[in-house]
Design a protein around this motif. Sequence first.
Motif, PDB file in Angstrom:
ATOM      1  N   GLU A 279       0.934  -1.229  -0.007  1.00 25.18           N
ATOM      2  CA  GLU A 279       0.127   0.037  -0.028  1.00 25.18           C
ATOM      3  C   GLU A 279       0.989   1.107   0.142  1.00 25.18           C
ATOM      4  OE1 GLU A 279      -3.154  -0.612   3.087  1.00 25.18           O
ATOM      5  OE2 GLU A 279      -1.885  -2.222   3.681  1.00 25.18           O
ATOM      6  N   GLU A 280       0.269   2.341  -0.568  1.00 32.38           N
ATOM      7  CA  GLU A 280       1.311   3.498  -0.664  1.00 32.38           C
ATOM      8  C   GLU A 280       1.132   4.029   0.780  1.00 32.38           C
ATOM      9  OE1 GLU A 280       2.944   5.538  -2.849  1.00 32.38           O
ATOM     10  OE2 GLU A 280       2.869   3.659  -4.227  1.00 32.38           O
ATOM     11  N   PRO A 281       2.061   4.744   1.324  1.00 30.69           N
ATOM     12  CA  PRO A 281       2.057   5.306   2.602  1.00 30.69           C
ATOM     13  C   PRO A 281       0.796   6.419   2.592  1.00 30.69           C
ATOM     14  CG  PRO A 281       4.318   5.426   1.844  1.00 30.69           C
ATOM     15  CD  PRO A 281       3.397   5.038   0.507  1.00 30.69           C
ATOM     16  N   LEU A 282       0.154   6.454   4.045  1.00 31.20           N
ATOM     17  CA  LEU A 282      -0.895   7.415   4.177  1.00 31.20           C
ATOM     18  C   LEU A 282      -0.305   8.954   4.092  1.00 31.20           C
ATOM     19  CD1 LEU A 282      -3.769   6.552   5.022  1.00 31.20           C
ATOM     20  CD2 LEU A 282      -3.098   7.099   7.265  1.00 31.20           C
ATOM     21  N   ILE A 283      -1.507   9.819   3.533  1.00 32.27           N
ATOM     22  CA  ILE A 283      -1.076  11.049   3.453  1.00 32.27           C
ATOM     23  C   ILE A 283      -2.236  11.815   4.226  1.00 32.27           C
ATOM     24  CG2 ILE A 283      -1.487  13.160   1.641  1.00 32.27           C
ATOM     25  CD1 ILE A 283      -0.801  11.500  -0.672  1.00 32.27           C
ATOM     26  N   SER A 284      -3.292  11.375   4.257  1.00 33.12           N
ATOM     27  CA  SER A 284      -4.280  12.067   5.109  1.00 33.12           C
ATOM     28  C   SER A 284      -5.389  11.504   5.487  1.00 33.12           C
ATOM     29  CB  SER A 284      -4.567  13.446   4.581  1.00 33.12           C
ATOM     30  OG  SER A 284      -5.090  13.386   3.111  1.00 33.12           O
ATOM     31  N   TYR A 285      -6.579  12.015   6.228  1.00 36.56           N
ATOM     32  CA  TYR A 285      -7.730  11.545   6.290  1.00 36.56           C
ATOM     33  C   TYR A 285      -8.877  12.526   5.680  1.00 36.56           C
ATOM     34  CZ  TYR A 285      -5.749   7.987   9.461  1.00 36.56           C
ATOM     35  OH  TYR A 285      -5.038   7.059  10.021  1.00 36.56           O
ATOM     36  N   ILE A 286      -9.900  12.061   5.264  1.00 38.80           N
ATOM     37  CA  ILE A 286     -10.938  12.849   4.627  1.00 38.80           C
ATOM     38  C   ILE A 286     -12.172  12.541   5.370  1.00 38.80           C
ATOM     39  CG2 ILE A 286     -12.041  13.616   2.707  1.00 38.80           C
ATOM     40  CD1 ILE A 286      -9.863  12.966   1.003  1.00 38.80           C
ATOM     41  N   VAL A 287     -12.758  13.727   6.286  1.00 37.83           N
ATOM     42  CA  VAL A 287     -13.937  13.491   6.777  1.00 37.83           C
ATOM     43  C   VAL A 287     -15.265  14.146   6.026  1.00 37.83           C
ATOM     44  CG1 VAL A 287     -15.412  14.210   8.965  1.00 37.83           C
ATOM     45  CG2 VAL A 287     -13.054  13.565   9.117  1.00 37.83           C
ATOM     46  N   SER A 288     -16.003  13.249   5.638  1.00 42.88           N
ATOM     47  CA  SER A 288     -17.277  13.946   4.708  1.00 42.88           C
ATOM     48  C   SER A 288     -18.467  13.931   5.539  1.00 42.88           C
ATOM     49  CB  SER A 288     -17.180  13.064   3.515  1.00 42.88           C
ATOM     50  OG  SER A 288     -16.168  12.900   2.778  1.00 42.88           O
ATOM     51  N   TYR A 289     -19.264  14.937   5.412  1.00 45.54           N
ATOM     52  CA  TYR A 289     -20.350  15.167   6.279  1.00 45.54           C
ATOM     53  C   TYR A 289     -21.496  16.058   5.429  1.00 45.54           C
ATOM     54  CZ  TYR A 289     -18.769  19.913   7.385  1.00 45.54           C
ATOM     55  OH  TYR A 289     -18.421  21.158   7.592  1.00 45.54           O
ATOM     56  N   TRP A 290     -22.864  15.441   5.441  1.00 43.32           N
ATOM     57  CA  TRP A 290     -23.870  16.107   4.615  1.00 43.32           C
ATOM     58  C   TRP A 290     -25.234  15.880   5.403  1.00 43.32           C
ATOM     59  CZ3 TRP A 290     -21.266  11.708   3.645  1.00 43.32           C
ATOM     60  CH2 TRP A 290     -21.840  10.633   3.426  1.00 43.32           C
ATOM     61  N   ILE A 324     -22.013  11.099   8.550  1.00 47.53           N
ATOM     62  CA  ILE A 324     -20.694  11.348   8.687  1.00 47.53           C
ATOM     63  C   ILE A 324     -19.904  10.172   8.171  1.00 47.53           C
ATOM     64  CG2 ILE A 324     -18.763  12.000  10.326  1.00 47.53           C
ATOM     65  CD1 ILE A 324     -21.196  13.365  11.905  1.00 47.53           C
ATOM     66  N   GLN A 325     -18.842  10.366   7.414  1.00 44.30           N
ATOM     67  CA  GLN A 325     -17.870   9.223   7.140  1.00 44.30           C
ATOM     68  C   GLN A 325     -16.640   9.690   6.878  1.00 44.30           C
ATOM     69  OE1 GLN A 325     -18.294   7.604   2.996  1.00 44.30           O
ATOM     70  NE2 GLN A 325     -18.695   5.617   3.957  1.00 44.30           N
ATOM     71  N   VAL A 326     -15.743   8.564   7.304  1.00 43.93           N
ATOM     72  CA  VAL A 326     -14.157   8.916   7.158  1.00 43.93           C
ATOM     73  C   VAL A 326     -13.432   8.096   6.164  1.00 43.93           C
ATOM     74  CG1 VAL A 326     -12.145   9.169   8.698  1.00 43.93           C
ATOM     75  CG2 VAL A 326     -14.536   9.651   9.558  1.00 43.93           C
ATOM     76  N   VAL A 327     -12.627   8.570   5.431  1.00 43.64           N
ATOM     77  CA  VAL A 327     -11.833   7.685   4.510  1.00 43.64           C
ATOM     78  C   VAL A 327     -10.287   8.046   4.824  1.00 43.64           C
ATOM     79  CG1 VAL A 327     -13.468   7.404   2.934  1.00 43.64           C
ATOM     80  CG2 VAL A 327     -11.698   9.259   2.404  1.00 43.64           C
ATOM     81  N   ALA A 328      -9.427   6.895   4.397  1.00 39.54           N
ATOM     82  CA  ALA A 328      -7.853   7.314   4.365  1.00 39.54           C
ATOM     83  C   ALA A 328      -7.337   7.486   2.938  1.00 39.54           C
ATOM     84  CB  ALA A 328      -7.363   5.982   5.293  1.00 39.54           C
ATOM     85  N   LYS A 329      -6.462   8.547   2.827  1.00 41.71           N
ATOM     86  CA  LYS A 329      -6.018   8.974   1.466  1.00 41.71           C
ATOM     87  C   LYS A 329      -4.739   8.667   1.439  1.00 41.71           C
ATOM     88  CE  LYS A 329      -5.625  13.050  -1.311  1.00 41.71           C
ATOM     89  NZ  LYS A 329      -5.937  14.719  -1.241  1.00 41.71           N
ATOM     90  N   SER A 330      -4.208   8.326   0.226  1.00 48.15           N
ATOM     91  CA  SER A 330      -2.829   8.021  -0.167  1.00 48.15           C
ATOM     92  C   SER A 330      -2.686   8.370  -1.589  1.00 48.15           C
ATOM     93  CB  SER A 330      -2.269   6.574   0.191  1.00 48.15           C
ATOM     94  OG  SER A 330      -2.840   5.555  -0.776  1.00 48.15           O
ATOM     95  N   LEU A 331      -1.428   8.388  -2.137  1.00 44.65           N
ATOM     96  CA  LEU A 331      -1.246   8.436  -3.775  1.00 44.65           C
ATOM     97  C   LEU A 331      -1.889   7.509  -4.382  1.00 44.65           C
ATOM     98  CD1 LEU A 331       2.633   9.934  -3.767  1.00 44.65           C
ATOM     99  CD2 LEU A 331       0.478  11.091  -3.929  1.00 44.65           C
ATOM    100  N   GLY A 332      -1.953   6.180  -3.694  1.00 44.90           N
ATOM    101  CA  GLY A 332      -2.580   4.934  -4.451  1.00 44.90           C
ATOM    102  C   GLY A 332      -4.085   5.281  -4.525  1.00 44.90           C
ATOM    103  N   GLY A 333      -4.803   6.103  -3.792  1.00 44.39           N
ATOM    104  CA  GLY A 333      -6.319   6.294  -3.867  1.00 44.39           C
ATOM    105  C   GLY A 333      -6.730   6.327  -2.447  1.00 44.39           C
TER     106      GLY A 333
END
Length: 378
Positions: A279-290, A324-333
């Motif tokens: 897996e590509e190293p982790l860059i950030s987390y994205i928290v989405s809410y609506w 509310i939902q959370v995803v992990a982000k990397s260069l791999g997607g």
Amino acid sequence: NAEYMGFRVRAENKLGVGPPSGATARATTATAKPDGTVENIRSGQGNRGDLTVIWDPLPAIKVNAEPRSLTYYVKYKPDESRSVEPWRTVRVQAGSRNRNAICQIPLGNEYRPFKLYRVTITASNFYGNGTESPVVLIRASEEAPTERPSNVVASSVSGSSVKVTFDGISHSGVLGDLTGYRIKYWSSGVKEYLAQYLNVPGGFGQTYTATVKGLKYFTSYQFRVAAYNSAGNGPESHVAHGKTLNSAPLSAPSEVQVYGESDTTLQVTWVPVTTGVDEEPLISYIVSYWTYDGNYGDVQHIEVDRNTAAVQLTGLTKGSRYLIQVVAKSLGGNSEGSTVIKVEMGAGVYSRQTSSSSRTLPHKLLLTIILFLWFFDS
């Protein structure tokens, strides 16, 4: 021609309608030459060396005779000849009324790619000819492009996609229209004849970029680009090499919990994601809410550093329901999303874990927010 089984007559006055008379003898409308003109004459895609003409079939009501008697006379001559050269005529028997009528005229030694011809069509039946259509300019078949795209570069985008950039061909590179460009791609170890293709709309003399998606992660690919039109593909570019990145995070953020800070503020926390060697190293987390109003058109996102496992959502509306939902982000997607949490703003505390168990946190600020643990279809 239309046929009628017969006619009956009724008398009518202010008191009503009387009984019908007996039926007349069977009657048939008179036959005649076709009414109107052939319409929507245009160029069609045909073989190299042909002049292909298509048009809308004459409506049955305008044939005025047995359908099998309908014939079209297609007259044509080069546009530059104007009135000097005589018209040449091709006879076309009418076919199905449910599809376009078509005439493919082999031009032989006269053929010049994309050459203009003057065309007019007349509908005819056993009883005469209809009105000749207005003259329409139709081009002969085009040639496939002769120029190859240049400066093809492939660069990594994610674990499943590669970006391909190239310079388009010039106007002189095709005798005809240019439909677009075709990217051919195949992975290392796969024969080129098993390649897949991606069509990209495009024109002349510009730089184009397309993203090839659905690839295997951490895999080398080869790419070629060709211009194409209805006559086929032009010559292919040189091979460009590209490689997908490692995969996106394979695990979603877990143990997501929501705290009610106030009537308009929520605190969201989660357990960090750990990535492996594939897996590509982790860059950030994205928290989405609506807001939960049945559509996703108003989704808001907050992105935080990979070393952060909490975020505060402010400016929320009291009494509104939020997802509310959370995803992990990397260069791999991006990873898959965490379990979606649904909460209603009020006065209290919420908590929700992505595992099968869940626990309620202590009350805070003497608030009494109600936690709703339901899914989208609730």
